[in-house]
Enzyme design. Sequence first.
Site, PDB file in Angstrom:
ATOM      1  N   CYS A   8       0.863  -1.194   0.000  1.00 30.24           N
ATOM      2  CA  CYS A   8       0.000   0.000   0.000  1.00 30.24           C
ATOM      3  C   CYS A   8       0.893   1.237   0.000  1.00 30.24           C
ATOM      4  CB  CYS A   8      -0.989  -0.035   1.165  1.00 30.24           C
ATOM      5  SG  CYS A   8      -0.259  -0.014   2.817  1.00 30.24           S
ATOM      6  N   ASN A  11       2.110   1.471   4.438  1.00 30.87           N
ATOM      7  CA  ASN A  11       2.407   0.191   5.114  1.00 30.87           C
ATOM      8  C   ASN A  11       2.048   0.230   6.607  1.00 30.87           C
ATOM      9  OD1 ASN A  11       5.312  -1.946   5.737  1.00 30.87           O
ATOM     10  ND2 ASN A  11       3.257  -2.551   5.213  1.00 30.87           N
ATOM     11  N   CYS A  13      -1.685   0.725   7.341  1.00 31.60           N
ATOM     12  CA  CYS A  13      -3.130   0.447   7.412  1.00 31.60           C
ATOM     13  C   CYS A  13      -3.496  -0.795   6.591  1.00 31.60           C
ATOM     14  CB  CYS A  13      -3.948   1.647   6.936  1.00 31.60           C
ATOM     15  SG  CYS A  13      -3.685   3.151   7.902  1.00 31.60           S
ATOM     16  N   ARG A  14      -3.605  -0.638   5.275  1.00 31.55           N
ATOM     17  CA  ARG A  14      -4.164  -1.705   4.443  1.00 31.55           C
ATOM     18  C   ARG A  14      -3.266  -2.937   4.325  1.00 31.55           C
ATOM     19  NH1 ARG A  14      -5.214   2.235  -0.482  1.00 31.55           N
ATOM     20  NH2 ARG A  14      -3.365   3.117   0.519  1.00 31.55           N
ATOM     21  N   SER A  15      -1.985  -2.735   3.944  1.00 33.55           N
ATOM     22  CA  SER A  15      -1.168  -3.932   3.684  1.00 33.55           C
ATOM     23  C   SER A  15      -0.814  -4.728   4.945  1.00 33.55           C
ATOM     24  CB  SER A  15       0.075  -3.591   2.846  1.00 33.55           C
ATOM     25  OG  SER A  15       0.926  -2.687   3.495  1.00 33.55           O
ATOM     26  N   ASP A 125      -8.364   3.930   0.683  1.00 33.62           N
ATOM     27  CA  ASP A 125      -7.402   4.376   1.689  1.00 33.62           C
ATOM     28  C   ASP A 125      -8.174   4.863   2.918  1.00 33.62           C
ATOM     29  OD1 ASP A 125      -5.506   5.634   3.199  1.00 33.62           O
ATOM     30  OD2 ASP A 125      -4.614   6.748   1.525  1.00 33.62           O
TER      31      ASP A 125
HETATM   32  P1  4NP Z   1      -1.919   2.795   3.988  1.00 32.62           P
HETATM   33  O1  4NP Z   1      -2.599   4.147   4.522  1.00 32.62           O
HETATM   34  O2  4NP Z   1      -1.325   3.104   2.650  1.00 32.62           O
HETATM   35  O3  4NP Z   1      -3.079   1.858   3.888  1.00 32.62           O
HETATM   36  O4  4NP Z   1      -0.913   2.393   5.031  1.00 32.62           O
HETATM   37  C1  4NP Z   1      -1.944   5.373   4.558  1.00 32.62           C
HETATM   38  C2  4NP Z   1      -1.032   5.621   5.549  1.00 32.62           C
HETATM   39  C3  4NP Z   1      -0.401   6.862   5.613  1.00 32.62           C
HETATM   40  C4  4NP Z   1      -0.689   7.830   4.672  1.00 32.62           C
HETATM   41  C5  4NP Z   1      -1.607   7.568   3.672  1.00 32.62           C
HETATM   42  C6  4NP Z   1      -2.234   6.326   3.610  1.00 32.62           C
HETATM   43  N1  4NP Z   1      -0.069   9.091   4.746  1.00 32.62           N
HETATM   44  O5  4NP Z   1      -0.373   9.976   3.919  1.00 32.62           O
HETATM   45  O6  4NP Z   1       0.786   9.302   5.639  1.00 32.62           O
END
Ligand code: 4NP
Length: 154
Positions: A8, A11, A13-15, A125
């Site tokens: 993702c 790294n 939340c989703r992954s 997201d």
């Molecule tokens: P992820 O979510 O890609 O599912 O881990 C996010 C985590 C952090 C950010 C965006 C999405 N960020 O902009 O910091």
Amino acid sequence: MEKVLFVCLGNICRSPLAEGLANKLSKELGVSEKVKFDSCGTSNYHIGEQPDKRAIQNAQENGLKLNHKARQFDKADFREFDYIIAMDSANLTNINKLDQEGQFEEKLYLMRQFDDEDKGADVPDPYFGGPEGFQQVYDILERSVKKFLVEKYT
Ligand code: 4NP
């Protein structure tokens, strides 16, 4: 033993949720001797961090324990992994750009190619939303990861 990498942006939340679910579902399906899992992000925003508190909380509510330290995608991952599965099209595009000669293209997948409910869509997201977004992500990943494991390993 095959290796699968979930990718993702951050790294956190989703992954990591996808990785935790894959660990659980592969045991339930009896295929945990055939395949192992890791996750990473395309960005460097959260390197070294534990998953987002809301992801940990959501996982816990669903009986899942997350244990992962965020890392960034590395070009060496192209050789190391058999499947590289991106959570959305933006991250898939970014990984694809790093594969300059296109030699690893057949390893690259979109997570929801394996989701019968909205095939090919993004895993949304959840970072800027509330806790309900995390349960939506969990439900999507549960369907998609299960389908992937059944299709490839059972
Ligand atoms: P992820 O979510 O890609 O599912 O881990 C996010 C985590 C952090 C950010 C965006 C999405 N960020 O902009 O910091």
